[in-house]
Scaffold this active site. Structure first.
Site, short mmCIF file in Angstrom:
data_model
loop_
_atom_site.label_atom_id
_atom_site.label_comp_id
_atom_site.label_asym_id
_atom_site.label_seq_id
_atom_site.Cartn_x
_atom_site.Cartn_y
_atom_site.Cartn_z
N GLY A 81 22.59 25.48 -99.68
CA GLY A 81 21.83 24.29 -99.31
C GLY A 81 20.36 24.60 -99.14
O GLY A 81 19.61 23.84 -98.54
N ALA B 167 18.46 25.57 -101.97
CA ALA B 167 17.87 25.45 -103.31
C ALA B 167 17.60 26.80 -103.98
O ALA B 167 16.63 26.94 -104.73
CB ALA B 167 16.59 24.60 -103.27
N GLY B 168 18.47 27.76 -103.74
CA GLY B 168 18.28 29.10 -104.30
C GLY B 168 18.14 29.11 -105.82
O GLY B 168 17.24 29.76 -106.36
N GLY B 169 19.01 28.40 -106.50
CA GLY B 169 18.95 28.35 -107.96
C GLY B 169 17.74 27.56 -108.45
O GLY B 169 17.04 27.97 -109.37
N SER B 170 17.48 26.43 -107.79
CA SER B 170 16.37 25.57 -108.20
C SER B 170 15.03 26.28 -108.04
O SER B 170 14.13 26.15 -108.89
CB SER B 170 16.33 24.29 -107.35
N PRO C 182 20.53 33.22 -99.70
CA PRO C 182 21.97 33.07 -99.86
C PRO C 182 22.32 32.04 -100.94
O PRO C 182 21.60 31.05 -101.11
CB PRO C 182 22.43 32.57 -98.48
N VAL C 183 23.40 32.33 -101.68
CA VAL C 183 23.80 31.47 -102.80
C VAL C 183 24.69 30.32 -102.30
O VAL C 183 25.48 30.51 -101.38
CB VAL C 183 24.55 32.32 -103.86
N ALA C 184 24.54 29.16 -102.93
CA ALA C 184 25.31 27.96 -102.57
C ALA C 184 25.23 27.69 -101.07
O ALA C 184 26.23 27.55 -100.38
CB ALA C 184 26.76 28.10 -103.03
N LYS D 290 14.08 26.44 -99.44
CA LYS D 290 13.67 25.23 -98.70
C LYS D 290 14.72 24.86 -97.66
O LYS D 290 15.89 25.26 -97.75
CB LYS D 290 13.45 24.04 -99.65
N ASP E 260 16.19 19.30 -107.73
CA ASP E 260 15.28 19.88 -106.73
C ASP E 260 14.20 20.76 -107.35
O ASP E 260 13.32 21.26 -106.64
CB ASP E 260 16.07 20.74 -105.72
P1 ATP Z 1 20.80 23.07 -103.44
O1 ATP Z 1 20.22 23.26 -102.07
O2 ATP Z 1 19.75 22.75 -104.50
O3 ATP Z 1 22.00 22.16 -103.47
P2 ATP Z 1 22.22 25.52 -103.14
O4 ATP Z 1 21.34 26.40 -102.31
O5 ATP Z 1 23.30 24.78 -102.41
O6 ATP Z 1 21.33 24.51 -103.93
P3 ATP Z 1 22.40 27.51 -105.20
O7 ATP Z 1 22.16 28.77 -104.45
O8 ATP Z 1 21.32 26.99 -106.04
O9 ATP Z 1 22.93 26.35 -104.23
O10 ATP Z 1 23.74 27.77 -106.07
C1 ATP Z 1 24.50 26.72 -106.59
C2 ATP Z 1 25.24 27.22 -107.82
O11 ATP Z 1 24.32 27.49 -108.85
C3 ATP Z 1 26.04 28.48 -107.59
O12 ATP Z 1 27.37 28.21 -107.91
C4 ATP Z 1 25.45 29.51 -108.52
O13 ATP Z 1 26.42 30.28 -109.18
C5 ATP Z 1 24.66 28.69 -109.54
N1 ATP Z 1 23.41 29.36 -109.96
C6 ATP Z 1 22.93 29.41 -111.19
N2 ATP Z 1 21.79 30.09 -111.23
C7 ATP Z 1 21.51 30.49 -109.99
C8 ATP Z 1 20.44 31.24 -109.40
N3 ATP Z 1 19.42 31.71 -110.11
N4 ATP Z 1 20.49 31.42 -108.08
C9 ATP Z 1 21.51 30.90 -107.34
N5 ATP Z 1 22.52 30.22 -107.85
C10 ATP Z 1 22.55 30.00 -109.17
#
Ligand code: ATP
Length: 301
Positions: free
Chosen positions: A112, A114-117, A108-110, A11, A150
């Protein structure tokens, strides 16, 4: 059915207003959320309880949850939101079989986005189908919010207004068609840090969320682009000037508007011309400090 494949969409926030802070540390928000056509791919396999690795021979015990992935950027143990979602639905629905979940990580992780959500949301939806639980979306969202604020939105997807801590959702008309250029700097931003720094600001920025809702209702992409706004952008940008640089490059290259998503550091630009977005992507790829660049579009359910 023994396994299911499901896409977990990322998102962006077209508007993100932080309206308050609760005693428990959670923040009240008003956010216009939009799914984009960038997704992780999950395969959820059902493993009969008596075949789960390690010989789970006690039928009253939960089946085992194992996660495999092509990435080392996320934990593959009980810290993964995928694990937490699977465990919650197994506990709440009395599922005794185990699951093996294979994750192909494209978001991409972390970042913004919502990759984990969204992975957690995919597990709720996928396991609901795989185990033929017949749970309504509302029930899935009630479980989802226990995994992350989220997650309910990610279960719903598309264009939506998200309020409260993220659990009050109102579906909206789909955002007008456009091209979305995504650029994620090569830095990790702690969401906790960004909110804490925001709390200590004297002058807080509040985007006009209602005007954004009207612009989407009218299907006016130029007005949508003009109204893009994020309360948290100033905080993250102050710490990481590359965010501002990327925005300026996008805006200097015919983006209709550009904004940081969530707590950052990803920046997105809205375009009405794919060639122009591709051209800007090429330019950004030549800069150092940017890790991931995608040209995509809104995804509407
Ligand atoms: P948001 O936009 O909801 O704040 P984000 O995109 O900033 O999320 P994520 O990619 O969800 O951040 O990752 C945040 C943390 O969650 C990371 O430190 C990661 O190690 C942890 N995490 C746990 N499970 C997952 C997953 N399935 N995918 C990504 N990150 C995960």
């Amino acid at each position: 059915m023994e396994n299911i494949e499901i896409k977990a969409y990322a998102k962006i926030n077209l508007s993100l207003d932080v309206t308050g802070r609760r005693d428990n540390g959670y923040h009240d928000v008003r956010m216009v959320m939009q799914s984009i056509n960038l997704y992780d791919e999950l395969t959820i396999c059902r493993v009969p309880w008596n075949e789960t690795e390690g010989g789970n021979d006690t039928p009253d015990k939960n089946g085992r949850i194992t996660i495999e992935s092509d990435t080392t950027a996320v934990p593959l143990n009980e810290d993964n939101l995928i694990y937490k979602a699977a465990k919650l639905i197994m506990d709440e629905c009395g599922i005794k079989d185990g699951v093996r979940i294979v994750l192909k990580k494209n978001i991409p992780v972390a970042a913004g986005m919502a990759g984990g959500s969204t992975d957690a949301a995919a597990v709720f939806k996928g396991m609901n189908s795989l185990f033929e639980l017949g749970l309504e979306q509302e029930r899935l969202c009630d479980m989802g919010v226990k995994t992350g604020a989220d997650v309910p939105y990610c279960i719903m997807g598309g264009t939506a207004l998200s309020e409260g801590i993220g659990e009050i959702l109102t579906p909206m008309r789909a955002m007008p068609g456009c091209i979305i250029l995504i650029a994620k700097p090569d830095i990790s931003v702690s969401t906790g840090y960004v909110y804490t720094a925001f709390d200590s600001l004297k002058e807080k920025m509040h985007p006009d969320v209602d005007a954004m809702i009207s612009a989407i209702d009218m299907g006016d992409i130029r007005e949508v682009s003009k109204l893009l706004g994020n309360s948290l952008e100033g905080v993250t940008q102050e710490e990481y000037p590359i965010i501002k640089e990327i925005k300026q490059i996008m805006l200097g290259n015919k983006a209709l508007g550009a904004l940081m998503s969530g707590s950052g550091p990803t920046v997105f630009g809205l375009y009405d011309d794919r060639a122009q977005a591709e051209e800007t992507a090429k330019m950004l790829r030549q800069l150092s400090g940017i890790k991931d660049i995608f040209v995509t579009e809104p995804y509407n359910v």
